[in-house]
Design a protein around this motif. Sequence first.
Motif, short mmCIF file in Angstrom:
data_model
loop_
_atom_site.label_atom_id
_atom_site.label_comp_id
_atom_site.label_asym_id
_atom_site.label_seq_id
_atom_site.Cartn_x
_atom_site.Cartn_y
_atom_site.Cartn_z
N PRO A 9 0.83 -1.27 0.00
CA PRO A 9 -0.10 -0.01 -0.16
C PRO A 9 0.89 1.35 -0.10
N ILE A 10 1.82 1.17 0.79
CA ILE A 10 2.88 2.61 0.72
C ILE A 10 3.30 2.78 -0.68
N THR A 11 3.68 1.82 -1.61
CA THR A 11 4.07 1.84 -2.99
C THR A 11 2.96 2.41 -3.84
N TRP A 12 1.71 2.17 -3.66
CA TRP A 12 0.76 2.55 -4.32
C TRP A 12 0.51 4.20 -3.94
N GLY A 13 0.59 4.45 -2.64
CA GLY A 13 0.51 5.81 -2.25
C GLY A 13 1.45 6.63 -2.79
N ILE A 14 2.81 6.10 -3.02
CA ILE A 14 3.80 6.95 -3.70
C ILE A 14 3.35 7.17 -5.26
N MET A 15 2.95 6.04 -5.58
CA MET A 15 2.65 5.95 -7.22
C MET A 15 1.63 7.13 -7.34
N VAL A 16 0.40 7.04 -6.42
CA VAL A 16 -0.60 8.00 -6.61
C VAL A 16 -0.23 9.45 -6.26
N LEU A 17 0.83 9.71 -5.71
CA LEU A 17 1.50 11.08 -5.20
C LEU A 17 2.01 11.43 -6.50
N ILE A 18 2.93 10.54 -7.06
CA ILE A 18 3.74 10.95 -8.38
C ILE A 18 2.75 11.48 -9.36
N ALA A 19 1.59 10.57 -9.65
CA ALA A 19 0.79 10.76 -10.69
C ALA A 19 0.12 12.26 -10.36
N LEU A 20 -0.49 12.34 -8.94
CA LEU A 20 -1.06 13.69 -8.90
C LEU A 20 -0.06 14.85 -8.97
N GLY A 21 1.09 14.73 -8.78
CA GLY A 21 2.26 15.77 -8.73
C GLY A 21 2.31 15.94 -10.36
N MET A 22 2.32 15.15 -11.14
CA MET A 22 2.38 15.37 -12.64
C MET A 22 1.08 15.96 -12.99
N LEU A 23 -0.05 15.58 -12.69
CA LEU A 23 -1.17 16.35 -13.16
C LEU A 23 -1.17 17.73 -12.47
N VAL A 24 -0.64 17.91 -11.51
CA VAL A 24 -0.66 19.41 -10.90
C VAL A 24 0.45 20.29 -11.80
#
Lengths: 330, 330, 330, 330, 330
Positions: free
Chosen positions: E307-322
């Motif tokens: 789940p931590i890996t998933w969290g990091i990946m979601v953060l990266i994706a959101l960062g990119m979108l921002v």
Amino acid sequence: MDFSLIGYDPAGAWIKSASTVEELLSYKNSAGISWININGVEPSPDISRLAQAFRIHPLTVEDILDTKQRPKAEEFDDYLFVVLKSVSPGSLESAADEKEFNFEQISLVITRDTVISFQEKPGDYFDGIRKRILNNAGRIRRMGTDYLAWMIMDAVVDEYFVVFDALGAGIEEFEDRAIDQNDRDFIQDIQSIKRNLLRIRRVIWPLRESFAVLSRLESGFISKEVEPFLKDLQDNILRAGEAVETYRELIAGVMEVNLSAVSNRMNNIMKVLTIISTIFIPLTFIVGVYGMNFAHMPELQYPYAYPITWGIMVLIALGMLVYFKRRHWL
Amino acid sequence: MDFSLIGYDPAGAWIKSASTVEELLSYKNSAGISWININGVEPSPDISRLAQAFRIHPLTVEDILDTKQRPKAEEFDDYLFVVLKSVSPGSLESAADEKEFNFEQISLVITRDTVISFQEKPGDYFDGIRKRILNNAGRIRRMGTDYLAWMIMDAVVDEYFVVFDALGAGIEEFEDRAIDQNDRDFIQDIQSIKRNLLRIRRVIWPLRESFAVLSRLESGFISKEVEPFLKDLQDNILRAGEAVETYRELIAGVMEVNLSAVSNRMNNIMKVLTIISTIFIPLTFIVGVYGMNFAHMPELQYPYAYPITWGIMVLIALGMLVYFKRRHWL
Amino acid sequence: MDFSLIGYDPAGAWIKSASTVEELLSYKNSAGISWININGVEPSPDISRLAQAFRIHPLTVEDILDTKQRPKAEEFDDYLFVVLKSVSPGSLESAADEKEFNFEQISLVITRDTVISFQEKPGDYFDGIRKRILNNAGRIRRMGTDYLAWMIMDAVVDEYFVVFDALGAGIEEFEDRAIDQNDRDFIQDIQSIKRNLLRIRRVIWPLRESFAVLSRLESGFISKEVEPFLKDLQDNILRAGEAVETYRELIAGVMEVNLSAVSNRMNNIMKVLTIISTIFIPLTFIVGVYGMNFAHMPELQYPYAYPITWGIMVLIALGMLVYFKRRHWL
Amino acid sequence: MDFSLIGYDPAGAWIKSASTVEELLSYKNSAGISWININGVEPSPDISRLAQAFRIHPLTVEDILDTKQRPKAEEFDDYLFVVLKSVSPGSLESAADEKEFNFEQISLVITRDTVISFQEKPGDYFDGIRKRILNNAGRIRRMGTDYLAWMIMDAVVDEYFVVFDALGAGIEEFEDRAIDQNDRDFIQDIQSIKRNLLRIRRVIWPLRESFAVLSRLESGFISKEVEPFLKDLQDNILRAGEAVETYRELIAGVMEVNLSAVSNRMNNIMKVLTIISTIFIPLTFIVGVYGMNFAHMPELQYPYAYPITWGIMVLIALGMLVYFKRRHWL
Amino acid sequence: MDFSLIGYDPAGAWIKSASTVEELLSYKNSAGISWININGVEPSPDISRLAQAFRIHPLTVEDILDTKQRPKAEEFDDYLFVVLKSVSPGSLESAADEKEFNFEQISLVITRDTVISFQEKPGDYFDGIRKRILNNAGRIRRMGTDYLAWMIMDAVVDEYFVVFDALGAGIEEFEDRAIDQNDRDFIQDIQSIKRNLLRIRRVIWPLRESFAVLSRLESGFISKEVEPFLKDLQDNILRAGEAVETYRELIAGVMEVNLSAVSNRMNNIMKVLTIISTIFIPLTFIVGVYGMNFAHMPELQYPYAYPITWGIMVLIALGMLVYFKRRHWL
């Protein structure tokens, strides 16, 4: 169709409104200068009677009624005939046409004691002139029909510069929009401006020649005293023509800025894609290598293999970043 | 508004400063040539009194006051009227406008014994001429108002070439900036130069004709002795016009270099992306193959499968590199 | 500054070199035609004394000294004044400037018995003419100063065509370079050629008019016998002007070829990237699928799953290749 | 160099071939009109003797010998001199030069009783005219040298339209090639056509003026009877000039089609790449997730996880396809 | 070939159809004005006999028969000769040629009592004029051949504006098509319009000059009464010429819109590709990392690593979108 007559001489001035041509002509039979204004041109017996009264050539009548005429100045035996086009910056009523300019044909028949002006649509272009006549402002009451005709033509040409001021402001705004990337209507708005400029050019260009024709006439319709005024009008129309050319070049410049902005944006998008891809594609290959399931892959068993792999990957990523920095991509 | 008068004859020269038109005119009532200079034009009773004193036509007064005039030369009964525009390379005070050139309208009324010059803004354009008059340098004191007018017009035209030298240096600098990829303001600076050139062209172009008008006059305002000087001025203005056209073409060349540089850069970015992608995408596929978890994948058990796979991947990468080399992508 | 004088009449010819203007003028006081050549123009008392001796107008002296003059022909009371520019294909000394052409101003003062030629830089343009005079070749010794002036102008114009031959060869070479992809200096070399053409045009264009001026003169400086020669010169300058326009169009064509080549290259790069990507991206997905670690993936246990997967992947790759073949991408 | 002479009068016509100028001139000493044709121009004593016999000006001789002349028409005391250029659609011998047109200089010296034509290369342009003379077809034998000269010039101008027909067919073929993507030589063939058009323009343009010169002459070389024929020739040359301009615009249109086709192709390539990439990249990520080796990944143990994953991936792919469909990318 | 004759005088009008020239000429021998119309021009003895009867110059006959003539007006001793081209908006029969306009050559021979009109193809252009003559509408029966010729020319020129209305509607439709991305034929349809405009220009341009020639004639063929009508025709042809230029500029504007639309589309495609790629490529790398099979990878054993890996990946994706949001790519 709607008639009005202003009569004046150095001593006084009077306005008359008439519902028939006969009534109008009865007012006219007085000393001094008469100015007949007709709003809305359409084929009608009134026009024919007017033409007969002033001995207007059938071709002139045809030109007055056809609102697609080219601006021109012609000399006939009994009158001068001038066609010009007024421009106003778009109708206020409907938002859809807002960007299109309004063009109106104005025809002048100038005899020795009467100016007949034909306006395509009712308007208040000539209110200023009417007031000057009624208030006896300036020299107007002491002058002939040539001076009155000049005032009317001058009012039309002055209106061009009002339109140009609006255009100039619009073009400055376009210069900002040219580098904005979400402006989907930009190119179509630019084309609309260009179309307007094309149309303005078509109404201005022939006037240069027409006014030159007027000042070259030796028929006595234009008095020596009015000549400098006509010369001034010619200068103004040259200035208007140059303004149109300048606006066309400015618009071309705005297009260039836009093209350059679009191309820069493309470059930036490509750069981001390339940087991300070229950094991660090799790394993804490396992690793919150690994801293979060969029975004999000695590295997999080394205790420090995993951190060493990370180290190599970080080095590769840093190397790429340095390379991009060097090529000025970052 | 601020008046000054220089009077001179072959014997001497004197400067007078006046606060009213009447005072000014009183100084004028002397033998010889008078040069009245007026800084800052605005509608005022002074202008009217001056116009009356020199019998200046109302249209001329209007042209003097309207600083958007087109350069021109006109002959009236009592005087020649010349409008021209001086250019200077941008205001020094505000950095923001630095790139825009300053245009100033200069009007000349040339009578047989007086030159009246109207400057839009106070300035020291004509200091050199004043000094020449006071120091009796050259032939100026022995000549008439035509020669004085020529000196003033020549000073204005000479200033164009000062501006051109600045422009020429600027364009050379642009040639270097055209291939620089981080220059975000490049395209806008180029457009600013182009706008300036457009404006200069508009003030120079009509002068060609104006000066030709002056030399064709047969009114006696221009003496035979001054004609070669006027001819020289015409040559200078032709040269200025050609310089503007040349700068426009040079700017177009700079744009071409920039376009080509942008397109080359794009090509290079695409090349890097393509090289990295086409090398690693097949390799990533291969390592993916041996990452599959099929129960029956004989290769996985071969002892040398791993180094053989590496060998194949190195060969593919080398093959790709050779291919790119052949296509001159590296 | 360096003076030389050639004198000739039908009977003989002599060359004199002088260190002062007085010495020069003493040689001149003989019958026949004199040709004074002056290398290197700069303000000096010598020029003034010469001007005084030949009654040259101060403006002419100014034009001779200002080497930025526009080519022109002017008639004065005592002489014709012609300014023209010679062009040579770049200095041989410094490799850096090699691409820039050399322009030199040549001024001619043509009186009834003397031609004075002013060269900006020392050179041997006119050696051929000197030899013809000394060897009594052709008709030169029997003719007047008008014929001598024509020979000088003809020599300058002939030099243009020498430059054009160099240009023509250069442009052919550019046509090859236009499709070469590693030619980084191409665009800048093209711009350098364009700048040179612009400058040549500026020196040729005004000559058309100047020579027309010369042949229209009715002052007697040009004899009826020399008129056909002047006509020929006019033809040559028209031909030179057309050659410049042709070169400009050829250069534009070379730019088009280059643009097209760059765009083709981009297309090819994109094609390779797209072919490699679209073939391997789906395959990589497939191998990724069977790399998943789900506990329940029935395919993984089928004995022939691995070769079947390979077969599917080969089919997909072949299908893609057929698709690209159909779209003519291969 | 090779001489031939045709003599004719209303009564008869005869052809003579001569090896020396003297022999040629002996044939000429008869009544009626003589037409001397000379193939291959090069400096030779023959030319000089001919020039002497017909009192041809040295400049004319020079122009005849220099085959780089600009087309022109000049009047001398004893003759008219016309230079024009014939065009033929490329040499048949060598395939390499096939695309380049052949230009040949034709000079005419028209005296009152003789036309001398100089052809750069031997050819059979004028065979038709020879036959008309010998067969007494039309009015030729009853007319003077002006009509003969017109026939020769008309034959040359008619040949232009033969070349234009070839060009027109070529351009239609180019319109098909413009959208073909594998045509590597397209851009160079287009440039070759453009170069040919440039050259043709250079030979046609000056003729407009030359023929106008001929019809404005008042020297009696052109009789009133031949004037309409000359007028017709002028119309033809105007038509030829317009044809060249039209072809240039058509070529520009072909370039536009090509540019647009290249850009459409690029768009299509990018679309395919983008569709494939954007569908498979997210899917490849998903299968990568379940390829991870974490000890605690609950999904991996669910019995239906694998088919559910497939379902999700199919949904994503379908969603993407719908999105592309909506944006009209498919 | 098919003959018809209309005769008229103020008293009456009659139509005759003839099968031979002799019959036709017999009808002609009456008082009043005759109008002979000939449909379909081809070399035939009839044409020769007609030419002989009206003393038509052989060159005129040649021009009538050659339907590739340039519009022109010429004066001969016995008649005026006018060539003009009518345009109609494409044949209705075959859909394939629908886009190409039909051009037809119309030649007029105007003598003092007869107008002979030659039409290339049979048509009903002149039916309106015939009716006016037969119905005695307007002034036609009271006027001479000059007025009849004007009516014919006016009918042809009026037809141009019918074609322009069709063109104008077509261009408006193109403005919509310019931003449509699936319009494969757009560029070729645009080129077809441009070719039509080029051809129309070629038939209109020379008419400006021709009509000017007609009104400058002093031969008495054109009466003073008809002059204003000819002037009006000149205005119309100027207007037609300007309309063509305007359409050309509008078409250029449509091309610009299309170019801009194509480039915007490319930008959008690139954006989608870049957004998808840059979001998923780093994530795919991360899941690849944890797909490696190293024996010692401590993270793999942590209970919450997945789940931590998933969290990091979601953060990266959101960062990119921002990031993309900030750069206005979304």
